[in-house]
Write a protein that holds these residues in place. Structure first.
Motif: not given
Length: 265
Positions: A11-15, A17-18, A34, A54-55
Motif C-alpha cells: 500500500t502507499g506505493v507511488s513514484g 518509477t516503480i 508486480q 520507488i524512484d
C-alpha cells in the motif's frame, strides 16, 4: 502445490518509477512483474523476498512459503462385491479432501479430511471398475494428480466333468469353470474325507458308494461359487453257481455276480 501464486499487497506505493523484483528463495527463480506465478522443482520451505524500488529507493519484505507436493495413493482389498479402500496418500494437511470415484457411475465421494478410516464400498454387480483418488488442499490451493487403479470383481461359473480311468475307483476330474478375467483357486471335496486344491485332480475312492463331489472355486476378488455332482463307484461281488455235473456230460454255470449300480463288462 509446487506452483504458487504471489500477489503484491503493498500500500502507499507511488513514484515516477516503480520496479518489482521477486526472489523465490531457491537460488534459481526470480521475476520482475508486480504479481507472479512460480513453480518450484522440489517441495520445501523457501524464504521469498519481494522488493519494490520507488524512484531508486528499494523497499523489501521477506516471508517463508511452503511448497508441498501432494501425491495421491491408495490400496484396496476385495471381499467379492464389498471392497475396502485405504487412503495412503502422502503430505495431506488437516483441511485437505479426498475425492473418490469408484467407477460405478455413482457421484464422487468427498471426504472432508483425507486422514480417514478405510472405506468399504459395496458394488451392486460384478465387473471391472476404474477407481480414482484425487487429493485437494485448501491450504495450498491445489490438487494432486489422480491415481487410477483397476478393480476387477467376477463371479465364476463353476462346472466340471469326470470319467473313470479304468483303474478301480480312480476318476479323472476336469474343471470347466468360466470367468471373465482374473485368477482362480480350487477346492475339491470328494465326500470321503479326501480333498484337493489342484485344478484337474486325479482321485481314487477307497470305499464304494455314491459320493457327492463338490468343487468350490474362488476368484481373486473373493467371489466364490460351487458345483456338485454325484460320482458312483461300486465294486462287483463275484459269484456263480452250477448244475450237478456228471463226468463226461455238459454242465451249465450261472453268473451270480452282484454288479452294484453299473453294468459289468
Amino acid at each position: 502445490c509446487l506452483t504458487l501464486h504471489f500477489t503484491d499487497n503493498s500500500t502507499g506505493v507511488s513514484g515516477a518509477t516503480i520496479e518489482y523484483l521477486w526472489n523465490f528463495g531457491d537460488g534459481i527463480g526470480s521475476a520482475t512483474t508486480q504479481n507472479a506465478d512460480y513453480t518450484y522443482a522440489d517441495e520445501g520451505d523457501f524464504l521469498v523476498t519481494f522488493t519494490i524500488t520507488i524512484d531508486g529507493v528499494p523497499w523489501s519484505v521477506s516471508k517463508t512459503v511452503y511448497a508441498k507436493k501432494l501425491i495421491a495413493d491408495f490400496t484396496f482389498e476385495r471381499n467379492c462385491l464389498n471392497v475396502t479402500f485405504t487412503n495412503t496418500s502422502i503430505w495431506i494437511d488437516s483441511l485437505s479432501q479426498a475425492v473418490w470415484d469408484f467407477g460405478d457411475f455413482n457421484p464422487p465421494l468427498v471426504i472432508n479430511s483425507a486422514f480417514s478410516d478405510p472405506i468399504v464400498h459395496p458394488y451392486l454387480v460384478d465387473g471391472d471398475y476404474t477407481v480414482s483418488l484425487t487429493i485437494t488442499s485448501d491450504i495450498f490451493g491445489c490438487d494432486s494428480e489422480p491415481v487410477i487403479m483397476e478393480v476387477s470383481i467376477h463371479q465364476p461359473e463353476v462346472f466340471f466333468i469326470f470319467e473313470p480311468t479304468g483303474n478301480c475307483g480312480e476318476f479323472q476330474f476336469t474343471d470347466q469353470t468360466q470367468v471373465v478375467s482374473g485368477s482362480l483357486s480350487y477346492y475339491w471335496d470328494f465326500d470321503d474325507g479326501g480333498t484337493s486344491t489342484d485344478q484337474n485332480p486325479l482321485y481314487t475312492f477307497t470305499n464304494p458308494g455314491d459320493h457327492e463331489v463338490t468343487l468350490i472355486v474362488t476368484h481373486e476378488s473373493g467371489c466364490q461359487s460351487s458345483y456338485m455332482e454325484v460320482v458312483s463307484f461300486y465294486k462287483p461281488v463275484a459269484n456263480f453257481s452250477s448244475e450237478a455235473a456228471c463226468l463226461g456230460s455238459q454242465t451249465c454255470f450261472f453268473d451270480e455276480t452282484v454288479p452294484g449300480s453299473v453294468p459289468i463288462e
